[in-house]
Design a protein around this motif. Sequence first.
Motif, PDB file in Angstrom:
ATOM      1  N   TYR A 157     -10.966 -71.462   5.329  1.00 29.73           N
ATOM      2  CA  TYR A 157     -10.270 -72.296   4.351  1.00 29.73           C
ATOM      3  C   TYR A 157      -9.989 -73.723   4.791  1.00 29.73           C
ATOM      4  CZ  TYR A 157     -10.049 -67.802   2.146  1.00 29.73           C
ATOM      5  OH  TYR A 157     -10.413 -66.603   1.591  1.00 29.73           O
TER       6      TYR A 157
ATOM      7  N   PHE B 259     -14.206 -71.260  -2.303  1.00 25.17           N
ATOM      8  CA  PHE B 259     -13.498 -70.057  -2.756  1.00 25.17           C
ATOM      9  C   PHE B 259     -13.110 -70.175  -4.231  1.00 25.17           C
ATOM     10  CE2 PHE B 259      -9.666 -67.517  -3.516  1.00 25.17           C
ATOM     11  CZ  PHE B 259     -10.282 -66.277  -3.460  1.00 25.17           C
TER      12      PHE B 259
ATOM     13  N   TYR C 186     -17.764 -61.805  -9.347  1.00 26.63           N
ATOM     14  CA  TYR C 186     -16.492 -61.674  -8.619  1.00 26.63           C
ATOM     15  C   TYR C 186     -15.381 -61.327  -9.626  1.00 26.63           C
ATOM     16  CZ  TYR C 186     -12.987 -62.391  -5.011  1.00 26.63           C
ATOM     17  OH  TYR C 186     -11.965 -62.195  -4.105  1.00 26.63           O
TER      18      TYR C 186
ATOM     19  N   GLY D  10      -3.598 -61.802  -5.782  1.00 23.37           N
ATOM     20  CA  GLY D  10      -4.967 -62.246  -5.469  1.00 23.37           C
ATOM     21  C   GLY D  10      -5.659 -61.383  -4.429  1.00 23.37           C
ATOM     22  N   SER D  11      -5.081 -60.211  -4.124  1.00 26.14           N
ATOM     23  CA  SER D  11      -5.677 -59.322  -3.126  1.00 26.14           C
ATOM     24  C   SER D  11      -5.711 -59.960  -1.732  1.00 26.14           C
ATOM     25  CB  SER D  11      -7.102 -58.944  -3.574  1.00 26.14           C
ATOM     26  OG  SER D  11      -7.680 -58.064  -2.699  1.00 26.14           O
TER      27      SER D  11
ATOM     28  N   ASN E 123      -7.201 -58.948   3.097  1.00 27.80           N
ATOM     29  CA  ASN E 123      -7.892 -59.584   4.227  1.00 27.80           C
ATOM     30  C   ASN E 123      -7.182 -59.339   5.555  1.00 27.80           C
ATOM     31  OD1 ASN E 123      -8.636 -62.143   1.921  1.00 27.80           O
ATOM     32  ND2 ASN E 123     -10.144 -60.757   2.771  1.00 27.80           N
TER      33      ASN E 123
ATOM     34  N   TYR F 218     -19.703 -59.644  -3.519  1.00 30.14           N
ATOM     35  CA  TYR F 218     -19.757 -60.391  -2.247  1.00 30.14           C
ATOM     36  C   TYR F 218     -21.181 -60.830  -1.891  1.00 30.14           C
ATOM     37  CZ  TYR F 218     -14.927 -59.069  -1.880  1.00 30.14           C
ATOM     38  OH  TYR F 218     -13.582 -58.931  -2.143  1.00 30.14           O
TER      39      TYR F 218
ATOM     40  N   PHE G  39     -19.993 -70.003   1.389  1.00 30.40           N
ATOM     41  CA  PHE G  39     -18.608 -69.867   1.865  1.00 30.40           C
ATOM     42  C   PHE G  39     -18.612 -69.297   3.296  1.00 30.40           C
ATOM     43  CE2 PHE G  39     -14.890 -66.832   1.881  1.00 30.40           C
ATOM     44  CZ  PHE G  39     -13.856 -67.749   1.783  1.00 30.40           C
TER      45      PHE G  39
ATOM     46  N   GLU H  81     -15.104 -61.493   8.190  1.00 26.78           N
ATOM     47  CA  GLU H  81     -14.016 -61.112   7.265  1.00 26.78           C
ATOM     48  C   GLU H  81     -14.055 -59.625   6.955  1.00 26.78           C
ATOM     49  OE1 GLU H  81     -12.348 -63.095   3.231  1.00 26.78           O
ATOM     50  OE2 GLU H  81     -14.235 -62.032   2.957  1.00 26.78           O
TER      51      GLU H  81
ATOM     52  N   SER I 153     -12.444 -57.235   3.818  1.00 26.03           N
ATOM     53  CA  SER I 153     -11.712 -57.266   2.546  1.00 26.03           C
ATOM     54  C   SER I 153     -11.454 -55.805   2.171  1.00 26.03           C
ATOM     55  CB  SER I 153     -12.551 -57.986   1.486  1.00 26.03           C
ATOM     56  OG  SER I 153     -11.800 -58.162   0.319  1.00 26.03           O
TER      57      SER I 153
HETATM   58  C1  AVI Z   1      -9.099 -64.322  -0.569  1.00 27.40           C
HETATM   59  N1  AVI Z   1      -9.675 -62.965  -0.564  1.00 27.40           N
HETATM   60  C2  AVI Z   1      -8.824 -62.042  -1.314  1.00 27.40           C
HETATM   61  C3  AVI Z   1     -11.087 -62.910  -0.938  1.00 27.40           C
HETATM   62  C4  AVI Z   1     -11.599 -61.450  -0.904  1.00 27.40           C
HETATM   63  O1  AVI Z   1     -12.187 -61.031  -1.907  1.00 27.40           O
HETATM   64  O2  AVI Z   1     -11.376 -60.764   0.084  1.00 27.40           O
HETATM   65  C5  AVI Z   1     -11.937 -63.758  -0.019  1.00 27.40           C
HETATM   66  C6  AVI Z   1     -13.389 -63.657  -0.304  1.00 27.40           C
HETATM   67  N2  AVI Z   1     -14.328 -63.433   0.586  1.00 27.40           N
HETATM   68  C7  AVI Z   1     -15.502 -63.425  -0.001  1.00 27.40           C
HETATM   69  N3  AVI Z   1     -15.326 -63.582  -1.286  1.00 27.40           N
HETATM   70  C8  AVI Z   1     -14.025 -63.758  -1.520  1.00 27.40           C
END
Ligand code: AVI
Length: 333
Positions: free
Chosen positions: A37, A45, A54, A164-165, A169, A209, A219, A293, A295
């Motif tokens: 970020y 994002f 998404y 926003g979930s 993460n 994703y 991203f 990451e 999720s």
């Molecule tokens: C911010 N977060 C909730 C997003 C997620 O879906 O975990 C970040 C993200 N990573 C890839 N796409 C979106």
Amino acid sequence: MTTLSLPLNSVAAQHVFAAVNEGLLSSPKALPAWLFYDETGSRLFDRITELPEYYPTRTERAIFAANAAEIIALAADSHALQIIELGAGSCDKTRILLQAAVERQDTVLYEPVDVSPAPLEEARERIEREIPGVLVSPRVQDYTRSLALDPPLSGERRLVLYIGSSIGNFEPAEAHALLAEIRSTLDPGDTLLVGVDLVKEEALLHAAYNDEAGVTEAFNRNLLHRLNRELGANFKPDLFAHRAIWNPQHSRIEMHLESLLRQIVTIPGCHTESGTGRDMQIEFARGETIHTENSYKYRPGQTESMLESVGFTPLKTWTDKRGWFAVSLARAA
Ligand code: AVI
């Protein structure tokens, strides 16, 4: 090689360097998701949230649109509310809840908390213009490191939004600790609203994703561009492929950057007041990944159990018709 004179004396850059030092010299290699970020990453994002694949953002927004009045009434419980949002970003979906709050009480104090000042300022300007009655008091703070909330105005109750979930993460133990920390800063009667993405068909998760337009790929790769920009690293981002895979055992989407060949990347040593550290040489085998990451996707009831275990009483959970996303409200017991 030449050593760049980067402004690594800034605390922020040293924080990035420390994360890289820890994550890329360990095995398997990993980097923390907050590195996504920077300004470019935050913009990417925002674009992700509008992608057809998404679903989380628009699904949560629809849950708010259908239930905002009830959410606000339950949280307020005959008191006036003030609303605090952790990780607010552009505060887009929050406007629905703020609108419902001003319909119940004349004025609402709204405190968005975020690490980046720019989106907070934009949101303040837009919200105060579009929803008269909302007084926006932004707070620039990394709530994952320290969470210091102001005491409530006399007679008011606080509603903390963690939507926003974002909780997805965090590793389960970290998520638990964060909720416990939020609980410890609240008074009995205050409430917390948490939005989580739910486990669903793998194809839907995978598509969300691995979007066709390649925005999630950009991203993910931006992280390497950021290390080049801020640390003077010499990553060639095109030599790393975006990988996003569903891990059913851990109930999470994992994002990785996979090295397409054997390569060595150099990151110049960190300059501090006490001197210059040695350059970092990072070796990648072909196919080796940097885990960038997780999720986590939750199962129905899981958020409520977690909230209960840290001292909240779950009040109600709202989901969409397809059961893709859940928003849970809980009161500090
Ligand atoms: C911010 N977060 C909730 C997003 C997620 O879906 O975990 C970040 C993200 N990573 C890839 N796409 C979106």
